[in-house]
Design an enzyme around this catalytic site. Structure first.
Site, PDB file in Angstrom:
ATOM      1  N   ARG A   1       0.963  -1.311  -0.173  1.00 45.58           N
ATOM      2  CA  ARG A   1      -0.071  -0.066   0.013  1.00 45.58           C
ATOM      3  C   ARG A   1       1.101   1.118  -0.103  1.00 45.58           C
ATOM      4  O   ARG A   1       1.591   1.582   1.076  1.00 45.58           O
ATOM      5  CB  ARG A   1      -0.929   0.073   1.290  1.00 45.58           C
ATOM      6  CG  ARG A   1      -2.047   1.131   0.991  1.00 45.58           C
ATOM      7  CD  ARG A   1      -2.822   0.983   2.527  1.00 45.58           C
ATOM      8  NE  ARG A   1      -3.754   2.184   2.692  1.00 45.58           N
ATOM      9  CZ  ARG A   1      -5.074   1.871   2.422  1.00 45.58           C
ATOM     10  NH1 ARG A   1      -5.631   0.705   2.135  1.00 45.58           N
ATOM     11  NH2 ARG A   1      -5.880   2.972   2.472  1.00 45.58           N
TER      12      ARG A   1
ATOM     13  N   HIS B   1      -7.092   1.461  -6.846  1.00 46.29           N
ATOM     14  CA  HIS B   1      -7.482   0.738  -5.786  1.00 46.29           C
ATOM     15  C   HIS B   1      -7.697  -0.836  -6.135  1.00 46.29           C
ATOM     16  O   HIS B   1      -9.158  -1.073  -5.926  1.00 46.29           O
ATOM     17  CB  HIS B   1      -8.307   1.221  -4.462  1.00 46.29           C
ATOM     18  CG  HIS B   1      -8.135   0.751  -3.134  1.00 46.29           C
ATOM     19  ND1 HIS B   1      -7.562  -0.176  -2.790  1.00 46.29           N
ATOM     20  CD2 HIS B   1      -8.802   1.367  -2.127  1.00 46.29           C
ATOM     21  CE1 HIS B   1      -7.676  -0.486  -1.556  1.00 46.29           C
ATOM     22  NE2 HIS B   1      -8.580   0.529  -1.245  1.00 46.29           N
TER      23      HIS B   1
ATOM     24  N   GLN C   1      -9.761  -3.283  -3.821  1.00 43.80           N
ATOM     25  CA  GLN C   1     -11.075  -2.774  -3.489  1.00 43.80           C
ATOM     26  C   GLN C   1     -12.021  -3.234  -4.396  1.00 43.80           C
ATOM     27  O   GLN C   1     -13.262  -3.371  -4.317  1.00 43.80           O
ATOM     28  CB  GLN C   1     -11.096  -1.384  -3.209  1.00 43.80           C
ATOM     29  CG  GLN C   1     -12.540  -0.566  -2.914  1.00 43.80           C
ATOM     30  CD  GLN C   1     -12.887  -0.923  -1.470  1.00 43.80           C
ATOM     31  OE1 GLN C   1     -12.174  -0.710  -0.447  1.00 43.80           O
ATOM     32  NE2 GLN C   1     -14.243  -1.354  -1.413  1.00 43.80           N
TER      33      GLN C   1
ATOM     34  N   ASP D   1     -17.368   8.122  -1.678  1.00 41.35           N
ATOM     35  CA  ASP D   1     -16.144   8.077  -1.219  1.00 41.35           C
ATOM     36  C   ASP D   1     -16.174   9.237  -0.142  1.00 41.35           C
ATOM     37  O   ASP D   1     -17.009  10.236  -0.578  1.00 41.35           O
ATOM     38  CB  ASP D   1     -15.201   7.844  -2.052  1.00 41.35           C
ATOM     39  CG  ASP D   1     -13.665   7.564  -1.408  1.00 41.35           C
ATOM     40  OD1 ASP D   1     -13.735   7.337  -0.166  1.00 41.35           O
ATOM     41  OD2 ASP D   1     -12.647   7.300  -2.125  1.00 41.35           O
TER      42      ASP D   1
ATOM     43  N   CYS E   1     -16.469   2.706   0.234  1.00 42.55           N
ATOM     44  CA  CYS E   1     -15.432   1.847   0.699  1.00 42.55           C
ATOM     45  C   CYS E   1     -14.882   2.268   1.880  1.00 42.55           C
ATOM     46  O   CYS E   1     -14.283   1.377   2.380  1.00 42.55           O
ATOM     47  CB  CYS E   1     -14.201   2.514  -0.405  1.00 42.55           C
ATOM     48  SG  CYS E   1     -14.164   4.118  -0.527  1.00 42.55           S
TER      49      CYS E   1
ATOM     50  N   ARG F   1     -13.802  -7.107   1.653  1.00 41.93           N
ATOM     51  CA  ARG F   1     -12.468  -7.026   1.526  1.00 41.93           C
ATOM     52  C   ARG F   1     -11.630  -8.202   1.809  1.00 41.93           C
ATOM     53  O   ARG F   1     -10.882  -8.579   1.083  1.00 41.93           O
ATOM     54  CB  ARG F   1     -11.988  -5.772   2.311  1.00 41.93           C
ATOM     55  CG  ARG F   1     -12.480  -4.718   1.783  1.00 41.93           C
ATOM     56  CD  ARG F   1     -11.910  -4.034   0.721  1.00 41.93           C
ATOM     57  NE  ARG F   1     -10.485  -3.869   0.456  1.00 41.93           N
ATOM     58  CZ  ARG F   1      -9.865  -2.788   0.993  1.00 41.93           C
ATOM     59  NH1 ARG F   1     -10.523  -1.844   1.622  1.00 41.93           N
ATOM     60  NH2 ARG F   1      -8.618  -2.902   0.964  1.00 41.93           N
TER      61      ARG F   1
END
Length: 359
Positions: free
Chosen positions: A111, A138, A141, A248, A289, A317
């Site tokens: 990440r 991402h 995700q 988001d 998310c 996830r």
């Protein structure tokens, strides 16, 4: 790294555009099959003896916990390599770090702040690398979101019939969702202020001379191949007919947080609330998310309602991480030792230890 995600003969998961529609669906369906096994009391030991190295240049909740849990549930082990804990691009080059880790562990998740970092890491590694999030995309995700959509398809609809609307800022989550939806033949809409549309010709944070792939070009290519469509607009009418409305936070995780007054002034019209949800189809679901800024990007009424999938989405996830880890490690199975090689190595070890009186 080539356009199918290969470097050094190994396939990596850096962005979903390197995978075909069929491969992405395979990953999602594998993830859901493993989820069903665990739900019914069977933890398949598919990662037994495997070690995952987790590189974090940023703090994380869902990404770290889901990867660690996935490895534990499937018989493996995860090592947390947090900010400042390893020499990633510091006293040691990214390339050298990748070569070292390839000798010590079986798979890497990174990440990172700049997308170029995870690309350079994959170029150096001879083990699979997963992108746990960057300033450009991402992709983990995306797989969790796809699992959530597949579990909640509107009755009578195929995936290709689904319309997904992203309300708000054109973050890397928004862009990732757009690339996924168009790859799979779905209808995608970003509904937000013009100043915050998905950016074309996005530049790398750490190297302004490094240009990232263009979101718009990718979505246009995907639509030609899949029959999907996309629209980027500030017209509220575009929300009508949505099966899923997604949002988001109103500030990018890679930006200095904008003062609340400025955020509200810019994005208030795009808040996901009861009125916006009512523009969607009957049974329209809400996705996020997370983390959410309650009262800004979404109201409590929507986030905590029966139409909210954001908690299932967070759980998926973990679903996605299990599938991705298995897919990438099993994909390299042709390199695995044969049963005869394993038996021979075991015999040699036992003989050596017996000769020296080691129990």
């Amino acid at each position: 790294m080539d356009n199918r995600g290969y470097a050094n003969g190994i396939r990596h998961f850096i962005d979903t555009d390197a995978f075909t529609k069929e491969e992405i669906l395979d990953i999602a369906n594998l993830s859901l099959k493993i989820k069903n096994c665990i739900k019914n009391g069977y933890n398949p030991p598919l990662l037994k003896g495997k070690t995952l190295g987790m590189i974090f240049q940023q703090s994380s909740t869902r990404t770290r916990v889901s990867f660690e849990t996935a490895m534990e549930q499937l018989g493996g082990h995860a090592q947390y390599l947090g900010p400042g804990m390893i020499q990633l691009g510091g006293h040691e080059t990214i390339g050298d770090t990748g070569r070292v880790l390839s000798q010590l562990i079986d798979i890497v998740m990174a990440r990172v702040i700049a997308h170029k970092t995870v690309v350079d890491l994959a170029d150096a590694c001879t083990i699979p690398v997963l992108n746990g999030m960057s300033d450009w995309n991402h992709p983990t995700q995306e797989i969790g979101d796809l699992c959530t959509i597949l579990e909640n398809l509107p009755k009578g609809k195929k995936l290709e019939d689904v319309k997904v609307v992203f309300a708000g800022d054109g973050t890397q989550v928004c862009a990732s969702l757009g690339m996924l939806c168009t790859k799979l033949g779905m209808t995608f809409v970003q509904y937000g202020p013009k100043a915050n549309f998905m950016q074309e010709n996005l530049k790398c944070l750490s190297d302004p001379n490094y240009a990232y792939p263009d979101y718009i070009e990718i979505m246009e290519k995907n639509c030609k191949e899949s029959g999907g469509s996309y629209l980027i607009t500030d017209d509220r009418e575009a929300v009508k007919g949505a099966d899923f409305i997604y949002t988001d936070v109103w500030y990018g995780l890679y930006e200095s947080e904008t003062p609340k007054e400025e955020r509200v002034a810019k994005f208030q019209a795009y808040q996901v609330n009861r009125e916006l949800m009512q523009l969607g189809n009957l049974g329209c679901k809400f996705m996020h998310c997370l983390p959410a800024t309650r009262g800004e990007d979404v109201t409590d009424e929507v986030a905590d309602s029966e139409i909210s999938l954001c908690w299932d989405e967070a759980g998926n996830r973990l679903t996605a991480m299990r599938g991705l880890l298995v897919y990438l490690t099993q994909y390299q199975r042709e390199q695995a030792p044969t049963e005869l090689q394993q038996a021979c190595a075991k015999e040699q070890l036992e003989k050596f230890m017996a000769e020296r009186g080691i129990n």
